[in-house]
Design a protein around this motif. Structure first.
Motif, PDB file in Angstrom:
ATOM      1  N   ALA A  87       0.831  -1.200   0.000  1.00 53.41           N
ATOM      2  CA  ALA A  87       0.000   0.000   0.000  1.00 53.41           C
ATOM      3  C   ALA A  87       0.869   1.256   0.000  1.00 53.41           C
ATOM      4  CB  ALA A  87      -0.923   0.005   1.210  1.00 53.41           C
ATOM      5  N   ILE A  88       1.955   1.230   0.788  1.00 48.19           N
ATOM      6  CA  ILE A  88       2.849   2.397   0.819  1.00 48.19           C
ATOM      7  C   ILE A  88       3.453   2.613  -0.559  1.00 48.19           C
ATOM      8  CG2 ILE A  88       5.023   3.306   1.717  1.00 48.19           C
ATOM      9  CD1 ILE A  88       4.394   2.045   4.377  1.00 48.19           C
ATOM     10  N   TYR A  89       3.858   1.511  -1.192  1.00 49.48           N
ATOM     11  CA  TYR A  89       4.427   1.657  -2.529  1.00 49.48           C
ATOM     12  C   TYR A  89       3.413   2.286  -3.476  1.00 49.48           C
ATOM     13  CZ  TYR A  89       6.372   0.821  -7.071  1.00 49.48           C
ATOM     14  OH  TYR A  89       6.826   1.019  -8.342  1.00 49.48           O
ATOM     15  N   LEU A  90       2.196   1.754  -3.469  1.00 50.26           N
ATOM     16  CA  LEU A  90       1.168   2.241  -4.394  1.00 50.26           C
ATOM     17  C   LEU A  90       0.779   3.689  -4.106  1.00 50.26           C
ATOM     18  CD1 LEU A  90      -1.197  -0.844  -4.677  1.00 50.26           C
ATOM     19  CD2 LEU A  90       0.244   0.114  -6.466  1.00 50.26           C
ATOM     20  N   ALA A  91       0.641   4.020  -2.814  1.00 49.59           N
ATOM     21  CA  ALA A  91       0.123   5.345  -2.477  1.00 49.59           C
ATOM     22  C   ALA A  91       1.192   6.421  -2.511  1.00 49.59           C
ATOM     23  CB  ALA A  91      -0.542   5.307  -1.099  1.00 49.59           C
ATOM     24  N   GLU A  92       2.424   6.062  -2.141  1.00 51.25           N
ATOM     25  CA  GLU A  92       3.425   7.110  -1.953  1.00 51.25           C
ATOM     26  C   GLU A  92       4.535   7.113  -2.993  1.00 51.25           C
ATOM     27  OE1 GLU A  92       3.100   9.355   0.598  1.00 51.25           O
ATOM     28  OE2 GLU A  92       1.231   8.352   1.131  1.00 51.25           O
ATOM     29  N   TYR A  93       4.905   5.938  -3.516  1.00 52.78           N
ATOM     30  CA  TYR A  93       6.097   5.873  -4.359  1.00 52.78           C
ATOM     31  C   TYR A  93       5.782   5.767  -5.839  1.00 52.78           C
ATOM     32  CZ  TYR A  93       9.212   5.697  -0.385  1.00 52.78           C
ATOM     33  OH  TYR A  93       9.909   6.026   0.749  1.00 52.78           O
ATOM     34  N   ALA A  94       4.885   4.829  -6.194  1.00 54.56           N
ATOM     35  CA  ALA A  94       4.628   4.588  -7.608  1.00 54.56           C
ATOM     36  C   ALA A  94       3.993   5.815  -8.234  1.00 54.56           C
ATOM     37  CB  ALA A  94       3.702   3.389  -7.758  1.00 54.56           C
ATOM     38  N   HIS A  95       4.466   6.171  -9.430  1.00 52.28           N
ATOM     39  CA  HIS A  95       3.802   7.252 -10.155  1.00 52.28           C
ATOM     40  C   HIS A  95       2.537   6.689 -10.758  1.00 52.28           C
ATOM     41  CE1 HIS A  95       7.022  10.108  -9.658  1.00 52.28           C
ATOM     42  NE2 HIS A  95       7.886   9.151  -9.983  1.00 52.28           N
ATOM     43  N   GLU A  96       1.481   7.467 -10.652  1.00 50.06           N
ATOM     44  CA  GLU A  96       0.214   7.094 -11.269  1.00 50.06           C
ATOM     45  C   GLU A  96       0.507   6.751 -12.726  1.00 50.06           C
ATOM     46  OE1 GLU A  96      -3.322   6.613 -10.038  1.00 50.06           O
ATOM     47  OE2 GLU A  96      -2.197   7.465  -8.402  1.00 50.06           O
ATOM     48  N   GLY A  97       0.140   5.579 -13.158  1.00 52.46           N
ATOM     49  CA  GLY A  97       0.418   5.229 -14.550  1.00 52.46           C
ATOM     50  C   GLY A  97       0.098   3.777 -14.817  1.00 52.46           C
ATOM     51  N   ALA A  98       0.658   3.256 -15.916  1.00 54.69           N
ATOM     52  CA  ALA A  98       0.341   1.896 -16.331  1.00 54.69           C
ATOM     53  C   ALA A  98       0.657   0.892 -15.223  1.00 54.69           C
ATOM     54  CB  ALA A  98       1.104   1.552 -17.603  1.00 54.69           C
ATOM     55  N   VAL A  99       1.834   1.041 -14.595  1.00 52.92           N
ATOM     56  CA  VAL A  99       2.261   0.049 -13.602  1.00 52.92           C
ATOM     57  C   VAL A  99       1.304   0.003 -12.419  1.00 52.92           C
ATOM     58  CG1 VAL A  99       4.123  -0.696 -12.097  1.00 52.92           C
ATOM     59  CG2 VAL A  99       4.654   0.345 -14.298  1.00 52.92           C
ATOM     60  N   THR A 100       0.956   1.188 -11.867  1.00 50.32           N
ATOM     61  CA  THR A 100       0.051   1.185 -10.712  1.00 50.32           C
ATOM     62  C   THR A 100      -1.313   0.629 -11.103  1.00 50.32           C
ATOM     63  OG1 THR A 100      -0.534   3.476 -11.189  1.00 50.32           O
ATOM     64  CG2 THR A 100       1.076   3.113  -9.461  1.00 50.32           C
ATOM     65  N   ARG A 101      -1.731   0.933 -12.341  1.00 49.36           N
ATOM     66  CA  ARG A 101      -3.031   0.415 -12.766  1.00 49.36           C
ATOM     67  C   ARG A 101      -3.012  -1.104 -12.851  1.00 49.36           C
ATOM     68  NH1 ARG A 101      -3.588   5.065 -15.873  1.00 49.36           N
ATOM     69  NH2 ARG A 101      -2.702   4.107 -17.720  1.00 49.36           N
ATOM     70  N   ILE A 102      -1.867  -1.644 -13.359  1.00 46.98           N
ATOM     71  CA  ILE A 102      -1.769  -3.097 -13.462  1.00 46.98           C
ATOM     72  C   ILE A 102      -1.755  -3.728 -12.068  1.00 46.98           C
ATOM     73  CG2 ILE A 102      -0.236  -5.007 -14.132  1.00 46.98           C
ATOM     74  CD1 ILE A 102       0.545  -3.240 -16.570  1.00 46.98           C
ATOM     75  N   ILE A 103      -0.966  -3.133 -11.154  1.00 44.13           N
ATOM     76  CA  ILE A 103      -0.909  -3.686  -9.797  1.00 44.13           C
ATOM     77  C   ILE A 103      -2.286  -3.615  -9.140  1.00 44.13           C
ATOM     78  CG2 ILE A 103       0.114  -3.461  -7.495  1.00 44.13           C
ATOM     79  CD1 ILE A 103       2.622  -2.394  -8.807  1.00 44.13           C
ATOM     80  N   SER A 104      -2.933  -2.452  -9.250  1.00 44.65           N
ATOM     81  CA  SER A 104      -4.254  -2.311  -8.634  1.00 44.65           C
ATOM     82  C   SER A 104      -5.234  -3.314  -9.231  1.00 44.65           C
ATOM     83  CB  SER A 104      -4.802  -0.896  -8.855  1.00 44.65           C
ATOM     84  OG  SER A 104      -3.988   0.032  -8.206  1.00 44.65           O
ATOM     85  N   PHE A 105      -5.158  -3.490 -10.547  1.00 42.85           N
ATOM     86  CA  PHE A 105      -6.036  -4.444 -11.212  1.00 42.85           C
ATOM     87  C   PHE A 105      -5.768  -5.857 -10.690  1.00 42.85           C
ATOM     88  CE2 PHE A 105      -7.010  -7.247 -14.891  1.00 42.85           C
ATOM     89  CZ  PHE A 105      -8.373  -7.019 -14.939  1.00 42.85           C
TER      90      PHE A 105
END
Lengths: 252, 282
Positions: free
Chosen positions: B88-106
């Motif tokens: 969650a910390i990676y997704l919320a604080e580190y990852a830039h909103e984009g393809a990668v975060t969308r794939i992880i969230s998916f």
């Protein structure tokens, strides 16, 4: 004339493709208060946030030109933004104390920079709270949550928190816009005291405030620096028509 | 044109229908609870809680199943919390909103949508057989971790994102690094929300049957190590009922399970209330 602490040379800034600052060139002297005034959206907050590189946190923000602090371009390759921010502190528009005790708020900066000695921390906390004129009100409730303080007290706590890091410059980004007149007066008194030890840059939309606290004033309009000079001159004998229109309240 | 039904009539009709819907919802809950408690009350004694079962559970108590359930929850908690909060910390604080975060969230959403029986089967094949953990507390606890991980990631991420941006700015402006800001300001501010989410996640896991029947085993003996099989409460009552061993004992076990879930949910509410007072204004 005192020495120049911060100097901006042809500073341009873009958010994506929109240019927010255009060729800003001005010099802010050491241990003086420089006020930046102008209507909403004129780039005054954007400019002040360049000085401690807070705009680094904004995506798609691009900067060209130079911004010198003590003679070094802070956008140069060798400058570490984290180190820079220890020397250039900032107080924000909305009081933003951490949801922790008053003591821990003030001790946050020194602790982050590695100070562990409890006595030393106690001393810094007391000094900083005294310097921000808050010690008399909170000296015996240091363990209380900072969130329980009033808005004005919270803002002075934020100033104390900044002082605890022992910066050379303090940037104030509309520090009174969320405060009542009495709290505002306290902050202004504080700025008048602090300028003996610190270089201060303050963004304000309140022209009377600029006139009361500053030595120099810069007038920004649509991303450009229209006029910069001694505060008295900007308010009484401005060179540009738009400056006069703004300071006399004809627009903005 | 006059409407077929006058506004005041439709107003009254709507009120009545909404009241009926609300009543049915509440009554269903009360009926289920009441029925189970009444059915199970006759076996609920102290010895039921503190004794081992005899005759496959037709007599005696359910202590090993209670202990087994706690052991499973402990393993689930200790594995899901660090991994879930880290993600969650990676997704919320580190990852830039984009393809990668969308794939992880998916991916996380998909994991949340996998039927628990499938997670059970995977746990059996991967944990019990491939990794050789066998039917054990470890296999069961980790399989339950797979099940509640997406939930913990999601709540933690939301709690982190709810932390006002002004606090991050304040920390950076004092010369703190990103990690100092995250670990000393953002995470502590988000902890109440995260804790509530974790507790509710455990509440979901504790009643889970399909995941553990393939992974934790069904032993009625007291476990002595992480690699021992255990029979969790929901599985115990499933066996009692489905194999016709004792309906009474099954209802008794249900009451105990319900009370555990209730206590967990109340704890979540209490934590939210407690920290609600200190929460950041603005």
């Amino acid at each position: 004339m005192s020495e120049i602490e911060i100097e901006s040379r042809n500073l341009d800034l873009w958010y994506g493709s929109a240019q927010a600052l255009k060729a800003i060139t001005m010099a802010m002297p050491e241990k003086k208060v420089t006020a930046i005034i102008g209507p909403s959206g004129c780039g005054k907050s954007t400019f002040i946030r360049c000085i401690n590189r807070m705009n680094d946190l904004v995506k798609d923000c691009r900067i060209t030109g130079e911004l010198l602090f003590e003679g070094t371009n802070i956008y140069g390759n060798s400058v570490d933004a984290v180190e820079l921010r220890k020397k250039i502190g900032m107080v924000f528009q909305k009081p933003n104390p951490f949801p922790m005790s008053i003591y821990d708020n003030v001790a946050y900066g020194p602790r982050v920079h590695g100070l562990r000695n409890r006595e030393e921390l106690d001393r810094i906390v007391e000094e900083s709270l005294k310097a921000s004129a808050l010690w008399n009100e909170v000296g015996d409730i240091l363990d209380r949550s900072a969130i329980d303080l009033s808005g004005g007290q919270q803002q002075r706590l934020c100033i104390a928190r900044t002082l605890a890091v022992k910066p050379k410059v303090i940037l104030f980004d509309e520090p009174c816009s969320a405060l009542d007149p009495i709290s505002t007066a306290k902050i202004e008194d504080l700025i008048n005291t602090l300028k003996h030890d610190y270089t201060i840059v303050i963004v304000t939309h309140n022209m009377q405030q600029a006139a009361r606290v500053s030595d120099h004033t810069a007038f920004f309009l649509l991303g450009e620096l229209v006029e910069f000079g001694k505060t008295k001159q900007i308010f009484e004998l401005p060179e540009k028509k738009s400056t006069e229109d703004y300071t006399t309240g004809r627009f903005g | 044109m006059t409407p077929l039904i006058s506004p005041s009539t439709s107003n009254r009709a709507a009120k009545v229908m909404l009241w009926v819907s609300a009543s049915i919802s509440i009554l269903t809950l009360l009926f289920i609870l009441g029925y189970i408690v009444v059915q199970g009350l006759s076996v609920l004694t102290l010895s039921f809680l503190l004794e081992s079962p005899r005759l496959s559970g037709a007599e005696g108590g359910i202590l090993p199943a209670i202990v087994g359930t706690f052991c499973l929850m402990l393993v689930t908690l200790l594995s899901a919390v660090p991994i879930g909060i880290g993600a969650a910390i990676y997704l919320a604080e580190y990852a830039h909103e984009g393809a990668v975060t969308r794939i992880i969230s998916f991916g996380v959403e998909c994991l949340a949508g996998i039927p628990s029986i499938v997670i059970g089967l995977f746990g059996y094949a991967f944990l019990a057989i491939y990794l050789g953990f066998g039917f054990s507390i470890l296999s069961g606890g980790l399989a339950l971790m797979f099940m509640i991980l997406p939930w913990i990631v999601r709540v933690s991420e939301e709690s982190l994102k709810a932390v006002p941006g002004g606090l991050r700015e304040a920390s950076f402006a004092l010369g703190a690094t990103k990690w100092q800001t995250v670990s000393r300001v953002v995470l502590p501010t988000a902890i109440p929300g995260i804790t509530t989410g974790v507790i509710l996640g455990i509440g979901k896991a504790i009643g889970e049957t399909a995941v553990i029947m393939f992974t934790a085993g069904s032993s009625l003996l007291m476990p002595t190590s992480l690699f021992d099989p255990v029979r969790a409460l929901p599985y115990h009552l499933y066996i009692l009922a489905s194999e016709g061993i004792s309906d009474k004992m099954a209802y008794g076990s249900s009451v105990v399970l319900l009370v555990m879930v209730l206590v967990i949910n109340l704890a979540a509410v209490a934590i939210q209330r407690h920290y609600g007072r200190h929460h950041v204004r603005n």
